[in-house]
Design a protein around this motif. Structure first.
Motif, PDB file in Angstrom:
ATOM      1  N   PRO A   1     -15.157  10.109  -8.425  1.00  0.00           N
ATOM      2  CA  PRO A   1     -13.925  10.237  -9.211  1.00  0.00           C
ATOM      3  C   PRO A   1     -13.090  11.421  -8.727  1.00  0.00           C
ATOM      4  CG  PRO A   1     -15.776  11.119 -10.438  1.00  0.00           C
ATOM      5  CD  PRO A   1     -16.345  10.535  -9.177  1.00  0.00           C
ATOM      6  N   TRP A   2     -11.786  11.233  -8.724  1.00  0.00           N
ATOM      7  CA  TRP A   2     -10.864  12.355  -8.508  1.00  0.00           C
ATOM      8  C   TRP A   2     -10.419  12.750  -9.906  1.00  0.00           C
ATOM      9  CZ3 TRP A   2      -9.913  14.136  -3.576  1.00  0.00           C
ATOM     10  CH2 TRP A   2      -9.099  15.282  -3.527  1.00  0.00           C
ATOM     11  N   ASP A   3     -11.106  13.736 -10.466  1.00  0.00           N
ATOM     12  CA  ASP A   3     -10.899  14.091 -11.861  1.00  0.00           C
ATOM     13  C   ASP A   3     -10.512  15.559 -11.987  1.00  0.00           C
ATOM     14  OD1 ASP A   3     -13.331  15.288 -11.261  1.00  0.00           O
ATOM     15  OD2 ASP A   3     -14.503  13.973 -12.546  1.00  0.00           O
ATOM     16  N   GLY A   4     -10.269  15.978 -13.199  1.00  0.00           N
ATOM     17  CA  GLY A   4      -9.935  17.375 -13.461  1.00  0.00           C
ATOM     18  C   GLY A   4      -8.489  17.744 -13.202  1.00  0.00           C
ATOM     19  N   VAL A   5      -7.638  16.769 -12.951  1.00  0.00           N
ATOM     20  CA  VAL A   5      -6.214  17.048 -12.708  1.00  0.00           C
ATOM     21  C   VAL A   5      -5.541  17.338 -14.042  1.00  0.00           C
ATOM     22  CG1 VAL A   5      -4.047  16.086 -11.856  1.00  0.00           C
ATOM     23  CG2 VAL A   5      -6.187  15.631 -10.629  1.00  0.00           C
TER      24      VAL A   5
ATOM     25  N   PHE B   1      -6.683  13.826   2.584  1.00  0.00           N
ATOM     26  CA  PHE B   1      -7.533  14.764   1.854  1.00  0.00           C
ATOM     27  C   PHE B   1      -7.214  16.163   2.367  1.00  0.00           C
ATOM     28  CE2 PHE B   1     -11.645  14.482  -0.598  1.00  0.00           C
ATOM     29  CZ  PHE B   1     -11.725  15.841  -0.870  1.00  0.00           C
ATOM     30  N   TYR B   2      -6.560  16.958   1.524  1.00  0.00           N
ATOM     31  CA  TYR B   2      -6.050  18.275   1.901  1.00  0.00           C
ATOM     32  C   TYR B   2      -6.921  19.366   1.296  1.00  0.00           C
ATOM     33  CZ  TYR B   2      -2.512  21.970   2.472  1.00  0.00           C
ATOM     34  OH  TYR B   2      -1.835  23.113   2.816  1.00  0.00           O
ATOM     35  N   HIS B   3      -7.388  20.269   2.147  1.00  0.00           N
ATOM     36  CA  HIS B   3      -8.176  21.412   1.679  1.00  0.00           C
ATOM     37  C   HIS B   3      -7.248  22.593   1.419  1.00  0.00           C
ATOM     38  CE1 HIS B   3     -12.237  20.049   3.635  1.00  0.00           C
ATOM     39  NE2 HIS B   3     -11.898  19.323   2.594  1.00  0.00           N
ATOM     40  N   SER B   4      -7.339  23.163   0.214  1.00  0.00           N
ATOM     41  CA  SER B   4      -6.509  24.311  -0.154  1.00  0.00           C
ATOM     42  C   SER B   4      -7.399  25.483  -0.549  1.00  0.00           C
ATOM     43  CB  SER B   4      -5.566  23.944  -1.302  1.00  0.00           C
ATOM     44  OG  SER B   4      -6.304  23.630  -2.463  1.00  0.00           O
ATOM     45  N   SER B   5      -6.787  26.649  -0.633  1.00  0.00           N
ATOM     46  CA  SER B   5      -7.485  27.872  -1.070  1.00  0.00           C
ATOM     47  C   SER B   5      -8.782  28.091  -0.292  1.00  0.00           C
ATOM     48  CB  SER B   5      -7.779  27.815  -2.574  1.00  0.00           C
ATOM     49  OG  SER B   5      -6.587  27.680  -3.295  1.00  0.00           O
ATOM     50  N   CYS B   6      -8.676  28.013   1.031  1.00  0.00           N
ATOM     51  CA  CYS B   6      -9.845  28.177   1.885  1.00  0.00           C
ATOM     52  C   CYS B   6      -9.411  28.763   3.226  1.00  0.00           C
ATOM     53  CB  CYS B   6     -10.554  26.838   2.085  1.00  0.00           C
ATOM     54  SG  CYS B   6      -9.535  25.582   2.870  1.00  0.00           S
TER      55      CYS B   6
ATOM     56  N   MET C   1       0.839  -1.177   0.000  1.00  0.00           N
ATOM     57  CA  MET C   1       0.000   0.000   0.000  1.00  0.00           C
ATOM     58  C   MET C   1       0.885   1.242   0.000  1.00  0.00           C
ATOM     59  SD  MET C   1      -2.745   1.483   2.811  1.00  0.00           S
ATOM     60  CE  MET C   1      -2.500   0.095   3.813  1.00  0.00           C
ATOM     61  N   ASN C   2       0.446   2.241  -0.754  1.00  0.00           N
ATOM     62  CA  ASN C   2       1.129   3.526  -0.785  1.00  0.00           C
ATOM     63  C   ASN C   2       0.237   4.578  -0.154  1.00  0.00           C
ATOM     64  OD1 ASN C   2       3.552   2.782  -2.280  1.00  0.00           O
ATOM     65  ND2 ASN C   2       2.162   2.445  -3.986  1.00  0.00           N
ATOM     66  N   TYR C   3       0.856   5.717   0.150  1.00  0.00           N
ATOM     67  CA  TYR C   3       0.152   6.833   0.764  1.00  0.00           C
ATOM     68  C   TYR C   3       0.317   8.062  -0.106  1.00  0.00           C
ATOM     69  CZ  TYR C   3       0.462   3.729   4.789  1.00  0.00           C
ATOM     70  OH  TYR C   3       0.382   2.651   5.622  1.00  0.00           O
ATOM     71  N   TRP C   4      -0.745   8.872  -0.130  1.00  0.00           N
ATOM     72  CA  TRP C   4      -0.781  10.049  -0.988  1.00  0.00           C
ATOM     73  C   TRP C   4      -1.405  11.214  -0.259  1.00  0.00           C
ATOM     74  CZ3 TRP C   4       1.680   9.281  -5.476  1.00  0.00           C
ATOM     75  CH2 TRP C   4       1.883   7.955  -5.865  1.00  0.00           C
ATOM     76  N   LEU C   5      -1.167  12.397  -0.773  1.00  0.00           N
ATOM     77  CA  LEU C   5      -1.882  13.602  -0.366  1.00  0.00           C
ATOM     78  C   LEU C   5      -2.507  14.176  -1.626  1.00  0.00           C
ATOM     79  CD1 LEU C   5      -0.943  16.261   2.167  1.00  0.00           C
ATOM     80  CD2 LEU C   5      -1.574  17.010  -0.119  1.00  0.00           C
ATOM     81  N   PHE C   6      -3.821  14.350  -1.591  1.00  0.00           N
ATOM     82  CA  PHE C   6      -4.566  14.951  -2.702  1.00  0.00           C
ATOM     83  C   PHE C   6      -5.092  16.298  -2.222  1.00  0.00           C
ATOM     84  CE2 PHE C   6      -6.344  10.924  -5.080  1.00  0.00           C
ATOM     85  CZ  PHE C   6      -5.072  10.396  -5.179  1.00  0.00           C
ATOM     86  N   LYS C   7      -4.844  17.333  -2.996  1.00  0.00           N
ATOM     87  CA  LYS C   7      -5.318  18.675  -2.660  1.00  0.00           C
ATOM     88  C   LYS C   7      -6.545  19.027  -3.479  1.00  0.00           C
ATOM     89  CE  LYS C   7      -2.051  21.775  -3.050  1.00  0.00           C
ATOM     90  NZ  LYS C   7      -0.791  22.489  -3.299  1.00  0.00           N
ATOM     91  N   SER C   8      -7.494  19.678  -2.812  1.00  0.00           N
ATOM     92  CA  SER C   8      -8.697  20.149  -3.484  1.00  0.00           C
ATOM     93  C   SER C   8      -9.258  21.338  -2.723  1.00  0.00           C
ATOM     94  CB  SER C   8      -9.747  19.037  -3.540  1.00  0.00           C
ATOM     95  OG  SER C   8     -10.885  19.462  -4.245  1.00  0.00           O
ATOM     96  N   GLU C   9      -9.965  22.182  -3.432  1.00  0.00           N
ATOM     97  CA  GLU C   9     -10.654  23.290  -2.787  1.00  0.00           C
ATOM     98  C   GLU C   9     -11.979  22.758  -2.256  1.00  0.00           C
ATOM     99  OE1 GLU C   9     -10.845  26.476  -5.641  1.00  0.00           O
ATOM    100  OE2 GLU C   9      -8.671  26.376  -5.967  1.00  0.00           O
ATOM    101  N   PRO C  10     -12.242  22.922  -0.958  1.00  0.00           N
ATOM    102  CA  PRO C  10     -13.423  22.286  -0.373  1.00  0.00           C
ATOM    103  C   PRO C  10     -14.757  22.778  -0.918  1.00  0.00           C
ATOM    104  CG  PRO C  10     -12.367  23.746   1.209  1.00  0.00           C
ATOM    105  CD  PRO C  10     -11.448  23.649   0.021  1.00  0.00           C
ATOM    106  N   ASP C  11     -14.792  23.980  -1.494  1.00  0.00           N
ATOM    107  CA  ASP C  11     -16.050  24.434  -2.081  1.00  0.00           C
ATOM    108  C   ASP C  11     -16.303  23.764  -3.437  1.00  0.00           C
ATOM    109  OD1 ASP C  11     -13.904  25.941  -3.103  1.00  0.00           O
ATOM    110  OD2 ASP C  11     -15.214  27.614  -3.641  1.00  0.00           O
TER     111      ASP C  11
END
Length: 156
Positions: free
Chosen positions: A27-31, A52-57, A1-11
């Motif tokens: 889906p984690w899309d739009g990258v 799950f990382y929240h950015s721009s907030c 198993m691997n570990y990741w950090l995915f960033k997204s704007e929560p809105d």
């Protein structure tokens, strides 16, 4: 198993979108970054865990955990001319962009702030603590994963 950090704007897409549908996948899309695309296409596997990382907030930081439940497949948005993620140079026979599907695992009681993460002297290689690092998807070492989860004060 691997570990990741995915960033997204929560809105746009936040941990609450997953928490509201805990038995559903999304889906984690739009990258649209080639290095992040390569992770999605080649490296991220079913069963991998994601911070799950929240950015721009207002509360920037790690808000919870998701699990990858479907490995990389062509991002359908690239073929939709009405999508802001449409790519006219992409085609179904040679897709440029990829998605993975994720499922909710945990929402933290409190967001683990970027400030707190940067203050930990044992976390120096994680992309979000490096100046100028803007990838929306990045690997997390097992050591960093353990440290970050310990900092939340919560178990998985």
């Amino acid at each position: 198993m691997n570990y990741w950090l995915f960033k997204s704007e929560p809105d746009v897409f936040g941990i609450d979108h997953l928490a509201d549908r805990p038995n559903q996948t999304e889906p984690w899309d739009g990258v649209r970054n080639y290095q992040a695309r390569n992770f999605l296409r080649d490296d991220i596997k079913t069963g991998d865990l994601v911070l799950f990382y929240h950015s721009s907030c207002k509360q920037v930081g790690i808000a919870g955990v998701a699990e990858v439940v479907r490995e990389g497949y062509p991002d359908a948005l690239q073929f939709n001319p009405e999508s802001k993620y449409f790519d006219p140079k992409s085609n179904p026979d040679a897709p440029r962009w990829f998605s993975v599907d994720v499922k909710f695992r945990k929402k933290f009681k409190q967001v683990l702030s970027l400030q707190a993460i940067k203050a930990n002297p044992d976390i120096t290689e994680l992309g979000i603590v490096k100046k100028g690092h803007r990838l929306s998807i990045m690997p997390v070492t097992p050591h960093e994963w353990s440290l970050l989860l310990a900092m939340t004060g919560e178990a998985l």
